[in-house]
Write a protein that holds these residues in place. Sequence first.
Motif, PDB file in Angstrom:
ATOM      1  N   GLN A  84       1.676 -14.691  -7.997  1.00  0.00           N
ATOM      2  CA  GLN A  84       1.285 -15.425  -6.578  1.00  0.00           C
ATOM      3  C   GLN A  84       1.708 -14.588  -5.206  1.00  0.00           C
ATOM      4  OE1 GLN A  84      -1.890 -17.417  -6.147  1.00  0.00           O
ATOM      5  NE2 GLN A  84      -1.524 -17.034  -8.883  1.00  0.00           N
ATOM      6  N   MET A  85       3.163 -15.015  -4.954  1.00  0.00           N
ATOM      7  CA  MET A  85       3.951 -14.561  -3.559  1.00  0.00           C
ATOM      8  C   MET A  85       3.614 -13.253  -3.215  1.00  0.00           C
ATOM      9  SD  MET A  85       5.437 -16.681  -2.190  1.00  0.00           S
ATOM     10  CE  MET A  85       7.041 -16.203  -1.802  1.00  0.00           C
ATOM     11  N   PHE A  86       3.136 -12.224  -4.418  1.00  0.00           N
ATOM     12  CA  PHE A  86       3.278 -10.631  -3.589  1.00  0.00           C
ATOM     13  C   PHE A  86       1.165 -10.562  -3.094  1.00  0.00           C
ATOM     14  CE2 PHE A  86      -0.201  -7.254  -5.712  1.00  0.00           C
ATOM     15  CZ  PHE A  86       1.004  -6.364  -5.145  1.00  0.00           C
ATOM     16  N   LEU A  87       0.519 -12.104  -3.427  1.00  0.00           N
ATOM     17  CA  LEU A  87      -0.742 -11.717  -3.097  1.00  0.00           C
ATOM     18  C   LEU A  87      -0.956 -12.275  -2.147  1.00  0.00           C
ATOM     19  CD1 LEU A  87      -2.970 -13.153  -6.936  1.00  0.00           C
ATOM     20  CD2 LEU A  87      -3.125 -10.987  -5.360  1.00  0.00           C
ATOM     21  N   GLN A  88       0.231 -13.660  -1.830  1.00  0.00           N
ATOM     22  CA  GLN A  88       0.196 -14.096  -0.269  1.00  0.00           C
ATOM     23  C   GLN A  88       0.939 -12.886   1.285  1.00  0.00           C
ATOM     24  OE1 GLN A  88       2.164 -17.603  -0.804  1.00  0.00           O
ATOM     25  NE2 GLN A  88       0.864 -18.445  -1.388  1.00  0.00           N
ATOM     26  N   ASN A  89       1.423 -12.519   0.285  1.00  0.00           N
ATOM     27  CA  ASN A  89       2.747 -11.307   0.981  1.00  0.00           C
ATOM     28  C   ASN A  89       2.035 -10.143   1.586  1.00  0.00           C
ATOM     29  OD1 ASN A  89       4.833 -12.917   1.536  1.00  0.00           O
ATOM     30  ND2 ASN A  89       5.737 -11.654   0.394  1.00  0.00           N
ATOM     31  N   SER A  90       0.977  -9.864   0.551  1.00  0.00           N
ATOM     32  CA  SER A  90       0.010  -8.933   0.699  1.00  0.00           C
ATOM     33  C   SER A  90      -0.847  -8.543   1.945  1.00  0.00           C
ATOM     34  CB  SER A  90      -0.393  -7.995  -0.837  1.00  0.00           C
ATOM     35  OG  SER A  90       0.652  -7.914  -1.368  1.00  0.00           O
ATOM     36  N   GLN A  91      -1.288 -10.343   1.631  1.00  0.00           N
ATOM     37  CA  GLN A  91      -2.089 -10.021   2.547  1.00  0.00           C
ATOM     38  C   GLN A  91      -2.241 -10.578   3.759  1.00  0.00           C
ATOM     39  OE1 GLN A  91      -4.297 -14.473   1.458  1.00  0.00           O
ATOM     40  NE2 GLN A  91      -5.975 -14.418   3.064  1.00  0.00           N
ATOM     41  N   LYS A  92      -1.363 -11.333   4.194  1.00  0.00           N
ATOM     42  CA  LYS A  92      -0.155 -11.401   5.654  1.00  0.00           C
ATOM     43  C   LYS A  92      -0.280  -9.776   5.998  1.00  0.00           C
ATOM     44  CE  LYS A  92       3.534 -12.764   7.539  1.00  0.00           C
ATOM     45  NZ  LYS A  92       5.145 -13.573   7.587  1.00  0.00           N
ATOM     46  N   GLU A  93       0.265  -8.869   4.895  1.00  0.00           N
ATOM     47  CA  GLU A  93       1.359  -7.196   5.797  1.00  0.00           C
ATOM     48  C   GLU A  93      -0.687  -6.818   6.403  1.00  0.00           C
ATOM     49  OE1 GLU A  93       2.687  -3.691   2.892  1.00  0.00           O
ATOM     50  OE2 GLU A  93       3.563  -5.845   2.542  1.00  0.00           O
ATOM     51  N   LEU A 103      -6.391   0.891   6.272  1.00  0.00           N
ATOM     52  CA  LEU A 103      -6.065  -0.183   5.270  1.00  0.00           C
ATOM     53  C   LEU A 103      -6.949  -0.185   4.420  1.00  0.00           C
ATOM     54  CD1 LEU A 103      -8.434  -2.183   8.516  1.00  0.00           C
ATOM     55  CD2 LEU A 103      -6.158  -1.981   7.656  1.00  0.00           C
ATOM     56  N   SER A 104      -7.882   1.357   3.893  1.00  0.00           N
ATOM     57  CA  SER A 104      -8.989   1.175   2.595  1.00  0.00           C
ATOM     58  C   SER A 104      -7.264   1.950   1.682  1.00  0.00           C
ATOM     59  CB  SER A 104      -9.649   2.063   1.740  1.00  0.00           C
ATOM     60  OG  SER A 104      -9.541   2.766   1.527  1.00  0.00           O
ATOM     61  N   ASN A 105      -6.153   2.841   1.829  1.00  0.00           N
ATOM     62  CA  ASN A 105      -5.235   2.767   1.400  1.00  0.00           C
ATOM     63  C   ASN A 105      -4.219   1.991   1.005  1.00  0.00           C
ATOM     64  OD1 ASN A 105      -6.690   5.884   1.301  1.00  0.00           O
ATOM     65  ND2 ASN A 105      -4.734   6.867   3.375  1.00  0.00           N
ATOM     66  N   LYS A 106      -3.997   1.019   2.009  1.00  0.00           N
ATOM     67  CA  LYS A 106      -2.578   0.273   2.373  1.00  0.00           C
ATOM     68  C   LYS A 106      -4.036  -0.421   1.207  1.00  0.00           C
ATOM     69  CE  LYS A 106       1.084  -1.872   2.906  1.00  0.00           C
ATOM     70  NZ  LYS A 106       2.071  -1.906   3.071  1.00  0.00           N
ATOM     71  N   GLN A 107      -4.825  -1.141   0.928  1.00  0.00           N
ATOM     72  CA  GLN A 107      -6.122  -1.683   0.465  1.00  0.00           C
ATOM     73  C   GLN A 107      -5.441  -1.375  -1.498  1.00  0.00           C
ATOM     74  OE1 GLN A 107      -6.476  -4.888   0.861  1.00  0.00           O
ATOM     75  NE2 GLN A 107      -6.672  -4.928  -1.436  1.00  0.00           N
ATOM     76  N   GLU A 108      -5.590   0.067  -1.378  1.00  0.00           N
ATOM     77  CA  GLU A 108      -5.538   0.424  -3.104  1.00  0.00           C
ATOM     78  C   GLU A 108      -4.232   0.736  -3.343  1.00  0.00           C
ATOM     79  OE1 GLU A 108      -6.729   4.854  -2.975  1.00  0.00           O
ATOM     80  OE2 GLU A 108      -8.646   3.971  -1.619  1.00  0.00           O
ATOM     81  N   GLU A 109      -3.427   0.274  -2.439  1.00  0.00           N
ATOM     82  CA  GLU A 109      -1.893   0.498  -2.862  1.00  0.00           C
ATOM     83  C   GLU A 109      -1.278  -1.015  -3.599  1.00  0.00           C
ATOM     84  OE1 GLU A 109       2.654  -0.191  -0.415  1.00  0.00           O
ATOM     85  OE2 GLU A 109       0.733   1.798   0.198  1.00  0.00           O
TER      86      GLU A 109
END
Length: 169
Positions: free
Chosen positions: A98-107, A46-52
């Motif tokens: 904004q879309m990137f942030l939403q999609n990233s949160q969902k991902e 999860l940490s690696n994904k958050q960094e990406e």
Amino acid sequence: MTKKLIIMLLAIAPIAAFAQNAKLAHINTSEIFSLMPELPDIETQLSNKQEEISKNGQAIADEYSKKLEEFQKMAATSSDAVKADQQKQLDQLQERYQMFLQNSQKEMEELRQKLLAPVQQKIAAAIKAVGDEKGYTYIFDLAAGNLVYVATTGVEDATPLVKTKLGIK
């Protein structure tokens, strides 16, 4: 007076009989979960994904800053059509961010659920096994404040009765 006493005894008798037959237990799933050996690996993933995600988000933010700076420099000498076009590009970049942030949160949430589901299933299976082995009627989870196990034998499911009472099929 004696009538009230008889009614009270009749009301208490089933509760006392239930208490003698029911075997209760409690657990703390938060404590169990925190001790699961899979947890450090899940936290690393999860940490690696958050960094990406942060790196990609920063790239979009940097691109926006660069375009904004260009827009501000050229604003005084550009025509209205060029300004409108550049403003449109800035707006589109902001929407993309904004879309990137939403999609990233969902991902991230989907990944978290995917990684944690096997651990949660493993804990649930262990709770069921303990409940079956020890003959518990109910196991309560102190961490969540709810019931996590109900014996499959010796317990009547009142759901159909309540549905009938409410007129639900």
